[in-house]
Design an enzyme around this catalytic site. Structure first.
Site, PDB file in Angstrom:
ATOM      1  N   ASN A 284      -5.314  12.433   0.783  1.00 48.26           N
ATOM      2  CA  ASN A 284      -4.378  11.581   1.536  1.00 48.26           C
ATOM      3  C   ASN A 284      -5.210  10.794   2.552  1.00 48.26           C
ATOM      4  OD1 ASN A 284      -1.649  10.691   2.101  1.00 48.26           O
ATOM      5  ND2 ASN A 284      -1.801  11.796   4.027  1.00 48.26           N
ATOM      6  N   LYS A 285      -4.546   9.946   3.290  1.00 49.13           N
ATOM      7  CA  LYS A 285      -5.223   9.073   4.268  1.00 49.13           C
ATOM      8  C   LYS A 285      -6.242   9.851   5.097  1.00 49.13           C
ATOM      9  CE  LYS A 285      -4.971   5.594   4.608  1.00 49.13           C
ATOM     10  NZ  LYS A 285      -5.983   4.806   3.849  1.00 49.13           N
TER      11      LYS A 285
ATOM     12  N   ARG B 263       0.857  -1.185   0.000  1.00 43.71           N
ATOM     13  CA  ARG B 263       0.000   0.000   0.000  1.00 43.71           C
ATOM     14  C   ARG B 263       0.889   1.229   0.000  1.00 43.71           C
ATOM     15  NH1 ARG B 263       2.421   1.979   3.713  1.00 43.71           N
ATOM     16  NH2 ARG B 263       0.894   3.640   3.669  1.00 43.71           N
ATOM     17  N   GLY B 264       0.250   2.399  -0.128  1.00 42.61           N
ATOM     18  CA  GLY B 264       1.014   3.630  -0.284  1.00 42.61           C
ATOM     19  C   GLY B 264       1.103   3.927  -1.781  1.00 42.61           C
ATOM     20  N   ALA B 265       0.790   5.190  -2.158  1.00 33.50           N
ATOM     21  CA  ALA B 265       0.610   5.516  -3.575  1.00 33.50           C
ATOM     22  C   ALA B 265       1.787   5.099  -4.476  1.00 33.50           C
ATOM     23  CB  ALA B 265       0.303   7.001  -3.709  1.00 33.50           C
TER      24      ALA B 265
ATOM     25  N   ASP C 283      -1.989  10.921  -2.008  1.00 36.11           N
ATOM     26  CA  ASP C 283      -2.433   9.894  -2.963  1.00 36.11           C
ATOM     27  C   ASP C 283      -2.814  10.487  -4.305  1.00 36.11           C
ATOM     28  OD1 ASP C 283      -2.968   8.693  -0.138  1.00 36.11           O
ATOM     29  OD2 ASP C 283      -2.750   7.047  -1.572  1.00 36.11           O
TER      30      ASP C 283
ATOM     31  N   GLN D  56      -1.761   2.342   9.945  1.00 36.24           N
ATOM     32  CA  GLN D  56      -0.481   2.466   9.226  1.00 36.24           C
ATOM     33  C   GLN D  56       0.557   3.200  10.065  1.00 36.24           C
ATOM     34  OE1 GLN D  56      -3.466   3.059   7.878  1.00 36.24           O
ATOM     35  NE2 GLN D  56      -3.524   2.635   5.695  1.00 36.24           N
TER      36      GLN D  56
HETATM   37  O1  MRU Z   1      -4.478   3.260   2.221  1.00 34.31           O
HETATM   38  P1  MRU Z   1      -2.991   3.445   2.110  1.00 34.31           P
HETATM   39  O2  MRU Z   1      -2.219   2.877   3.236  1.00 34.31           O
HETATM   40  O3  MRU Z   1      -2.487   2.999   0.754  1.00 34.31           O
HETATM   41  O4  MRU Z   1      -2.822   5.024   2.167  1.00 34.31           O
HETATM   42  C1  MRU Z   1      -1.534   5.556   2.099  1.00 34.31           C
HETATM   43  C2  MRU Z   1      -1.488   7.022   2.249  1.00 34.31           C
HETATM   44  O5  MRU Z   1      -2.489   7.688   2.410  1.00 34.31           O
HETATM   45  C3  MRU Z   1      -0.137   7.670   2.103  1.00 34.31           C
HETATM   46  O6  MRU Z   1      -0.028   8.799   2.905  1.00 34.31           O
HETATM   47  C4  MRU Z   1       0.073   8.077   0.642  1.00 34.31           C
HETATM   48  O7  MRU Z   1      -0.187   6.994  -0.217  1.00 34.31           O
HETATM   49  C5  MRU Z   1       1.426   8.586   0.387  1.00 34.31           C
HETATM   50  S1  MRU Z   1       2.637   7.338   0.470  1.00 34.31           S
HETATM   51  C6  MRU Z   1       4.141   7.968   0.055  1.00 34.31           C
END
Ligand code: MRU
Length: 348
Positions: free
Chosen positions: A243-244, A45-47, A233, A192
């Site tokens: 973002n999250k 996970r994470g963009a 994201d 997270q």
């Molecule tokens: O749902 P997730 O864990 O994929 O969400 C991740 C986030 O919101 C991060 O802050 C974002 O992807 C940036 S990661 C460099």
């Protein structure tokens, strides 16, 4: 540093982020459908990390594809990977890049197409690490010495191919000799912050304090937090940031308390086709993530639940957006456009 996603002879290997920090288990995806499932279930996970994984998924799909109707097979592979998570634009950016490469190679023998597609996916991974290091260099200057940095979710090595965006800024500030410590929001419901950011920073020896999400306002008011740094994201052309979920509340509280709020993200997170954040699709995840904590039901059965995975922070709360091409400041419609159209020769 941890290897989030790797291309190996056996397939795409990922550290299973659903099991951290209790267990360090690696899973091998041997088929593009397994990569898609790993993205959907948040093994990865994470963009930026899902972008890299999707690129590797496309390469894996082409590697296993047959000669017959290759165009059709590539279409299905890309559609399957694109249907996993809707908010992080890096996923679609990476799939489009692989698609464009395929279109330019399709007249070549299959063996050559396969080789070039695999190389491209590996290249996307390497570029992501270099991009994060550049973001870190630009961002480190903004972090005040001797203060606490607050972050939300995980925008670290685990959310990228390595080093991280928001945590890359923190790592670069520490490497530059700044005496900082970190407050990590636990980031309900998927945790997270508690499970991944706290683990990553602890491994690096960066002093980190875990707080629950509802404590952020209390600490932002205390004068102890020098700045907030988060990832993103998807960022719209006007600087609105998805973002999250919970990021918006932190941004409003930061502004209320005169604490700078920085967003660290690669150019591939910008979606210049969207005028504002209102147009960003927000992923809705399973109610069980809210009603259950590690399999234990913490709410009465049958309760109504909402579970948006992301929120949108209006650009007026964003002090600056840190990219690998430099730092954008308001008005973002102009500053982001300038960064996007920067000639490659001007890049660090
Ligand atoms: O749902 P997730 O864990 O994929 O969400 C991740 C986030 O919101 C991060 O802050 C974002 O992807 C940036 S990661 C460099």
């Amino acid at each position: 540093m941890v290897e989030t996603v790797q291309w190996t002879e056996d397939g795409v290997v990922m550290i299973d982020q659903t099991r951290l920090p209790r267990e360090e288990v690696y899973v091998t995806c041997r088929d593009y459908r397994e990569v898609a499932e790993a993205i959907r279930s948040m093994v990865v996970r994470g963009a930026p990390a899902i972008g890299v994984s999707a690129a590797m998924g496309v390469a894996l799909g082409v590697l296993k594809a047959s000669e017959e109707d290759l165009d059709g097979q590539v279409e299905v592979i890309c559609e399957t990977l694109a249907a996993t998570r809707p908010t992080a634009v890096n996923l679609f950016w990476a799939i489009d890049r692989m698609k464009r490469l395929y279109a330019s190679l399709r007249h070549l023998p299959l063996s050559e197409i396969r080789e070039r597609m695999v190389k491209e996916a590996q290249q996307i991974k390497q570029e992501d690490i270099a991009i994060n290091q550049a973001i870190g260099r630009f961002g480190a200057d903004l972090v005040p010495d001797g203060k606490t940095v607050l972050t939300h979710c995980n925008a670290g090595a685990l959310a990228t191919a390595g080093y991280g965006t928001a945590l890359g800024v923190i790592r670069a500030a520490v490497a530059a000799g700044k005496r900082i410590d970190v407050f990590a929001d636990e980031t309900r419901p998927f945790l997270q912050g508690a499970r991944l950011t706290a683990w990553e920073l602890q491994q690096d020896g960066i002093p980190t304090t875990l707080i629950t999400d509802n404590m952020a306002g209390h600490f932002l008011k205390s004068g102890r937090i020098g700045c907030v740094v988060v990832g993103a994201d998807r960022i719209a052309a006007n600087g609105d940031v998805a973002n999250k979920v919970g990021t918006y509340s932190v941004a409003v509280l930061a502004k209320e308390n005169n604490v700078p709020f920085y967003v660290a993200a690669p150019i591939s997170t910008l979606d210049m086709t969207l005028e504002s954040g209102d147009q960003i699709p927000i992923e809705q995840r399973s109610p069980s993530e809210v009603t259950h904590v590690f399999g234990v039901e913490v709410a009465p059965p049958g309760i109504s639940v909402e579970n948006p995975a992301f929120d949108v922070t209006p650009s007026r709360y964003v002090t600056a957006i840190i990219t690998e091409r430099g730092v954008a400041r308001p008005p973002y419609t102009e500053s982001l456009r300038k960064l996007v159209s920067m000639p490659a020769s001007a890049l660090p």
